[in-house]
Design a protein around this motif. Structure first.
Motif, mmCIF file in Angstrom:
data_model
loop_
_atom_site.group_PDB
_atom_site.id
_atom_site.type_symbol
_atom_site.label_atom_id
_atom_site.label_comp_id
_atom_site.label_asym_id
_atom_site.label_seq_id
_atom_site.Cartn_x
_atom_site.Cartn_y
_atom_site.Cartn_z
ATOM 1 N N UNK A 1 14.181 116.309 -6.418
ATOM 2 C CA UNK A 1 12.810 116.153 -5.939
ATOM 3 C C UNK A 1 12.803 116.000 -4.425
ATOM 4 N N UNK A 2 11.826 116.610 -3.797
ATOM 5 C CA UNK A 2 11.561 116.428 -2.369
ATOM 6 C C UNK A 2 10.067 116.176 -2.218
ATOM 7 N N UNK A 3 9.716 115.066 -1.582
ATOM 8 C CA UNK A 3 8.321 114.659 -1.419
ATOM 9 C C UNK A 3 8.062 114.391 0.058
ATOM 10 N N UNK A 4 7.071 115.099 0.618
ATOM 11 C CA UNK A 4 6.746 114.953 2.047
ATOM 12 C C UNK A 4 5.253 114.674 2.194
ATOM 13 N N UNK A 5 4.878 113.391 2.384
ATOM 14 C CA UNK A 5 3.475 113.073 2.656
ATOM 15 C C UNK A 5 3.202 113.064 4.168
ATOM 16 N N UNK A 6 2.137 113.754 4.584
ATOM 17 C CA UNK A 6 1.698 113.792 5.980
ATOM 18 C C UNK A 6 0.222 113.458 6.021
ATOM 19 N N UNK A 7 -0.196 112.616 6.970
ATOM 20 C CA UNK A 7 -1.614 112.301 7.027
ATOM 21 C C UNK A 7 -1.972 111.304 8.090
ATOM 22 N N UNK A 8 -3.095 110.665 7.878
ATOM 23 C CA UNK A 8 -3.576 109.689 8.845
ATOM 24 C C UNK A 8 -4.734 108.902 8.295
ATOM 25 N N UNK A 9 -5.204 107.975 9.112
ATOM 26 C CA UNK A 9 -6.315 107.139 8.702
ATOM 27 C C UNK A 9 -6.669 106.139 9.784
#
Length: 181
Positions: free
Chosen positions: A85-93
């Motif tokens: 598994x490879x999980x890459x979360x990108x974001x902001x807030x």
């Protein structure tokens, strides 16, 4: 509807960047524990690495942008074959902060785009979806602009990698090393 919400959030975040005063750059490491039992049974938890940049915007409000990386090998439930598994979360807030001497407490919420990749003998899957994230933590001012960040965050993102839906989010506890300009 989702496209309209995403556009409004992007405009708010971009307007905050234009008026930013103080900036914090940070490298982070945390332990990620998935909240979905099926996800946890296959992969368990593990270490994530990432980074974040925070911009002062209005009084006690900050804008944060960041991302992380999680990779793990596990065993399929029935066949016990290896899966990766490879999980890459990108974001902001946005974060709300309160300063007490050399400590800055904060709480925040935002959106992440989760890139999910899984490969095993059954096949390969690559999906992406927007999810939610909430965080609580505190910066401790060490010396000059050097900061240590202790935090907990919870994420939620329901994704359908195959013929089932799974929440690929969970809870994280971590530490960051940052510098404030």
């Amino acid at each position: 509807m989702r496209k309209t919400i995403t556009t409004v959030v992007a405009l708010i975040l971009f307007s905050g960047l234009l008026s930013a005063k103080g900036i914090i750059f940070e490298l982070k490491g945390s332990y990620f524990s998935p909240s979905e039992k099926a996800f946890k049974d296959i992969y368990g938890g593990g270490i994530t690495y990432g980074g974040e940049v925070t911009f002062d915007m209005w009084r006690n409000i900050e804008l944060w942008l960041g991302g992380s990386y999680f990779t793990k090998k596990g065993k399929l439930t029935f066949t016990k074959e290896e899966t990766k598994l490879e999980l890459i979360p990108l974001g902001g807030g946005l974060k709300f902060r309160i300063s007490k001497g050399n400590v800055i407490f904060y709480g925040g919420a935002g959106l992440h785009y989760y890139q999910y990749k899984e490969s095993n003998p059954i096949g390969k899957t690559s999906k992406g979806r927007v999810g939610y994230i909430g965080k609580l933590g505190s910066f401790v001012k060490v010396s000059g602009g050097l900061l240590i960040d202790l935090y907990v965050r919870y994420s939620y993102c329901k994704l359908k990698p195959a013929d089932y839906k799974v929440n690929i989010g969970g809870i994280e506890g971590g530490i960051g090393l940052g510098y404030e300009f």
